[in-house]
Design a protein around this motif. Sequence first.
Motif, PDB file in Angstrom:
ATOM      1  N   ARG A  26       0.839  -1.044   0.042  1.00 10.31           N
ATOM      2  CA  ARG A  26      -0.169  -0.041  -0.180  1.00 10.31           C
ATOM      3  C   ARG A  26       0.962   1.362  -0.081  1.00 10.31           C
ATOM      4  O   ARG A  26       0.656   2.239  -0.770  1.00 10.31           O
ATOM      5  CB  ARG A  26      -0.875  -0.007   1.227  1.00 10.31           C
ATOM      6  N   ASP A  27       1.797   1.233   0.750  1.00 15.91           N
ATOM      7  CA  ASP A  27       2.987   2.348   0.881  1.00 15.91           C
ATOM      8  C   ASP A  27       3.520   2.710  -0.680  1.00 15.91           C
ATOM      9  O   ASP A  27       3.647   3.515  -1.094  1.00 15.91           O
ATOM     10  CB  ASP A  27       4.064   2.362   1.898  1.00 15.91           C
ATOM     11  N   TRP A  28       3.846   1.421  -1.066  1.00 18.67           N
ATOM     12  CA  TRP A  28       4.453   1.497  -2.420  1.00 18.67           C
ATOM     13  C   TRP A  28       3.368   2.263  -3.328  1.00 18.67           C
ATOM     14  O   TRP A  28       4.010   2.755  -4.504  1.00 18.67           O
ATOM     15  CB  TRP A  28       4.888   0.059  -2.712  1.00 18.67           C
ATOM     16  N   GLU A  29       2.370   1.589  -3.414  1.00 17.61           N
ATOM     17  CA  GLU A  29       1.368   2.236  -4.437  1.00 17.61           C
ATOM     18  C   GLU A  29       1.253   3.554  -4.271  1.00 17.61           C
ATOM     19  O   GLU A  29       0.874   4.552  -5.331  1.00 17.61           O
ATOM     20  CB  GLU A  29       0.018   1.332  -4.266  1.00 17.61           C
ATOM     21  N   ASP A  30       1.065   4.033  -3.038  1.00 17.89           N
ATOM     22  CA  ASP A  30       1.132   5.615  -2.758  1.00 17.89           C
ATOM     23  C   ASP A  30       2.323   6.347  -3.506  1.00 17.89           C
ATOM     24  O   ASP A  30       1.989   7.408  -4.244  1.00 17.89           O
ATOM     25  CB  ASP A  30       1.135   5.673  -1.374  1.00 17.89           C
ATOM     26  N   ARG A  31       3.486   5.689  -3.300  1.00 20.68           N
ATOM     27  CA  ARG A  31       4.822   6.513  -3.931  1.00 20.68           C
ATOM     28  C   ARG A  31       4.564   6.400  -5.308  1.00 20.68           C
ATOM     29  O   ARG A  31       4.899   7.513  -5.945  1.00 20.68           O
ATOM     30  CB  ARG A  31       5.985   5.493  -3.479  1.00 20.68           C
ATOM     31  N   VAL A  32       3.943   5.347  -6.042  1.00 22.89           N
ATOM     32  CA  VAL A  32       4.094   5.450  -7.451  1.00 22.89           C
ATOM     33  C   VAL A  32       2.972   6.390  -7.932  1.00 22.89           C
ATOM     34  O   VAL A  32       3.114   6.955  -8.881  1.00 22.89           O
ATOM     35  CB  VAL A  32       3.460   4.048  -8.050  1.00 22.89           C
ATOM     36  N   ARG A  33       1.709   6.333  -7.402  1.00 26.02           N
ATOM     37  CA  ARG A  33       0.553   7.458  -7.705  1.00 26.02           C
ATOM     38  C   ARG A  33       1.301   8.956  -7.612  1.00 26.02           C
ATOM     39  O   ARG A  33       1.168   9.717  -8.327  1.00 26.02           O
ATOM     40  CB  ARG A  33      -0.526   7.384  -6.642  1.00 26.02           C
ATOM     41  N   GLU A  34       2.048   8.956  -6.154  1.00 27.83           N
ATOM     42  CA  GLU A  34       2.461  10.378  -6.105  1.00 27.83           C
ATOM     43  C   GLU A  34       3.598  10.833  -7.082  1.00 27.83           C
ATOM     44  O   GLU A  34       3.765  12.030  -7.390  1.00 27.83           O
ATOM     45  CB  GLU A  34       3.284  10.618  -4.678  1.00 27.83           C
ATOM     46  N   ALA A  35       4.428   9.843  -7.816  1.00 29.75           N
ATOM     47  CA  ALA A  35       5.149  10.261  -8.637  1.00 29.75           C
ATOM     48  C   ALA A  35       4.493  10.596 -10.112  1.00 29.75           C
ATOM     49  O   ALA A  35       5.235  10.598 -11.003  1.00 29.75           O
ATOM     50  CB  ALA A  35       6.149   8.807  -8.779  1.00 29.75           C
ATOM     51  N   GLY A  36       3.346  10.563 -10.256  1.00 35.16           N
ATOM     52  CA  GLY A  36       2.582  10.551 -11.540  1.00 35.16           C
ATOM     53  C   GLY A  36       2.477   9.422 -12.311  1.00 35.16           C
ATOM     54  O   GLY A  36       1.906   9.891 -13.586  1.00 35.16           O
ATOM     55  N   ALA A  37       2.668   8.128 -11.960  1.00 32.77           N
ATOM     56  CA  ALA A  37       2.589   7.206 -12.671  1.00 32.77           C
ATOM     57  C   ALA A  37       1.160   6.595 -12.826  1.00 32.77           C
ATOM     58  O   ALA A  37       0.196   6.994 -11.852  1.00 32.77           O
ATOM     59  CB  ALA A  37       3.664   5.858 -12.292  1.00 32.77           C
TER      60      ALA A  37
END
Length: 142
Positions: free
Chosen positions: A100-111
């Motif tokens: 879940r934390d990793w998914e958040d990072r990916v979304r925050e990166a604009g992917a």
Amino acid sequence: MDKIAVIYWSGTGNTELMANRIADGIEKGGKSSETFFVTDFSKDKIADYDHIVFGCPSMGAEVLEEGDFDPFFTDIEANLKDKKVALFGSYGWGDGEWMRDWEDRVREAGAVLYDEGLIIQETPDSDGEEECVDFGKGFAQF
């Protein structure tokens, strides 16, 4: 681009098995893929792919592997904007917080994140391997 990169880190072979089955699914989904252990992939190659699958198991207190994978991912995060990304990994404990934390990072990166990250406890059994193939097929059509 039709080529998809599958980039993973694996310590016990569980995540490597998942990476290989996901790559099989991508091929069955009609796309080509290249599979890389994280240390065999350089940041400058990110531009060659519009679709990227990242795999890393849960480590320690539900975090990404800290020696190779997390530093690599931190270094390339800024290059993920508008790329289609899928995540996967194995785990032995916890409830999937690292994913879940990793998914958040990916979304925050604009992917653009594909589905929820695929997590499988320990070594994938035959059902788990099929789940990986289906995940790869789905991502090939994403």
